[in-house]
Scaffold this active site. Structure first.
Site, PDB file in Angstrom:
ATOM      1  CG  ASP A   1      -2.007   1.007   1.184  1.00 11.94           C
ATOM      2  OD1 ASP A   1      -2.106   1.715   0.166  1.00 11.94           O
ATOM      3  OD2 ASP A   1      -2.775   1.099   2.159  1.00 11.94           O
TER       4      ASP A   1
ATOM      5  CG  ASP B   1      -3.563   3.925  -3.228  1.00 14.08           C
ATOM      6  OD1 ASP B   1      -4.457   3.066  -3.372  1.00 14.08           O
ATOM      7  OD2 ASP B   1      -3.647   4.862  -2.408  1.00 14.08           O
ATOM      8  CD  GLU B   2      -5.720  -0.748  -0.981  1.00 13.86           C
ATOM      9  OE1 GLU B   2      -5.370  -1.492  -0.051  1.00 13.86           O
ATOM     10  OE2 GLU B   2      -6.698   0.018  -0.899  1.00 13.86           O
TER      11      GLU B   2
END
Length: 411
Positions: free
Chosen positions: A26, A116-117
């Site tokens: 993350d 983003d993860e």
């Protein structure tokens, strides 16, 4: 390695892994980190990415209590020296693509969750890449070297625990939850760490004296049913007992697409809201057709002046990707919600399309003609693809702009 059980004809379910080999990676304060990377003078400063509201805040800003989606006035009261930066969505999309490439270089089993993860399964890589914790260290170093961004990684035997571990490791950290130590790690944490525990559920649990995950686990599922109902009790007790049989899955298509527009706190006339909603409908219709998908359900999302939220939904008689049909459904929802908007004010309007299916699986209707490819939607899509998304717009939006378009994962 994992132990599994199965029923004849069904896919095996993971019951217990013999090692912690699921990673949750993350990126930390993604938008703000990209700005601090690209503008070194911002490093170490409380950076706010946004316009009327906060889209992202650096950890230096979060230390002052700044969170999304605060309005900028509140931000400046909490932190007068905050640095406001306008969002650059193309830069965030490029950074996300570069990080995703690092993930796929690490293992072929990658399940992106957002830009983003992602979850990564590294269970079969010990001989060629080393132990999972070594793989995680290498991944973090490679993201920092090649993309220039900090990333936190959690490692565990289940997806849920890996995600909790990455959150505990933030910022820019690494946390391993060894097999056998899951409950020791999980039970001291607040109940808000459990998936499915939002403000309402947390308040209910707190009212019953349950603030830690261990307390929830000790209470047991039968007692939880009386507090939360059977479905929530079963779900939360399983997580509190570190049970999560889900695999890391590749090739999953998104179950919904959405877009939203922050409006600030000034009064908005119904015609203005309708224009913004039409713009969101145009954007989502184009995404839907580009992905060869159709939808059945249209959802209107509203955030009011007191920052409470509400949703309204409408399910269509048949799946479609036609902008006109989507716009009609969205306008009906807005008309229904207008009295509530007038009473409570509005700071954000959003639209989501759910119950998605592949366009080529649509059931044909009489007279069983193939779907037309020379429609107005197709023409507008082609113009925007060739000349940019703002090449053609609605007259009602000429002086209002198209709003921000948040980067999305490939579908």
């Amino acid at each position: 390695m994992f132990v599994s059980d199965s029923v004849a004809g069904r896919r095996p379910r993971i019951r217990t892994r013999t090692e912690a080999s699921i990673l949750h990676a993350d990126l930390d304060s993604f938008y703000a980190s990209v700005e601090q990377r690209d503008q070194p003078w911002l490093r170490g400063k409380p950076v706010i990415v946004g316009g009327g509201v906060v889209l992202a805040a650096s950890y230096e800003a979060k230390a002052f209590g700044i969170r999304t989606p605060m309005n900028i006035g509140q931000v400046l009261r909490l932190c007068p020296h905050a640095v406001l930066v306008p969002p650059r969505m193309s830069a965030y999309a490029a950074a996300s693509k570069a990080v995703l490439a690092v993930f796929h270089d690490t293992t072929p089993i990658v399940e992106p969750i957002s830009i983003d993860e992602a979850f990564l399964d590294v269970g079969g890589l010990r001989r060629i890449r080393g132990a999972p914790i070594d793989i995680a260290r290498t991944l973090r170093a490679e993201v920092a070297r090649s993309v220039g961004l900090p990333i936190s990684v959690g490692i565990a035997g289940t997806k849920f625990l890996a995600k909790v571990a990455s959150a505990v490791a933030k910022p820019d950290g690494l946390r391993l939850v060894e097999p056998g130590a899951e409950l020791e790690f999980l039970h001291p944490l607040p109940v808000e760490r459990l998936w499915g525990v939002g403000k309402v559920t947390a308040a209910t649990l707190h009212a019953n004296g349950i603030t830690r995950i261990g307390q929830l686990a000790e209470l047991g599922e039968p007692h939880l049913r009386a507090i939360l109902g059977p479905a929530a009790a079963r779900h939360l007790f399983a997580l509190a007992s570190a049970r999560d049989p889900r695999r890391v899955e590749t090739g999953k298509r998104r179950r919904s697409i959405g877009a939203q527009r922050a409006l600030g706190r000034r009064h908005r006339e119904p015609d203005e809201l309708a224009a913004y909603l039409d713009g969101l409908t145009d954007r989502l219709g184009r995404r839907l057709r580009a992905a060869d998908r159709v939808c059945r359900t249209v959802i209107l999302r509203l955030r009011f002046d007191d920052f409470t939220r509400a949703t309204r939904s409408h399910t269509l008689a048949e799946a479609t990707d036609a902008t006109a049909a989507l716009r009609h459904a969205a306008r009906l929802l807005l008309d229904t919600a207008q009295p509530l908007i007038t009473e409570r004010g509005i700071t954000l309007i959003g639209l989501a399309l759910t119950n998605l299916d592949d366009a080529d699986t649509m059931q044909l209707t009489l007279p069983l003609q193939p779907r037309a490819d020379n429609t107005l939607d197709a023409t507008l899509d082609d113009l925007r693809r060739r000349f940019g998304s703002t090449a053609v717009t609605r007259a009602a939006l000429l002086d209002k702009g198209a709003g921000l378009s948040v980067p999305l994962l490939p579908d």
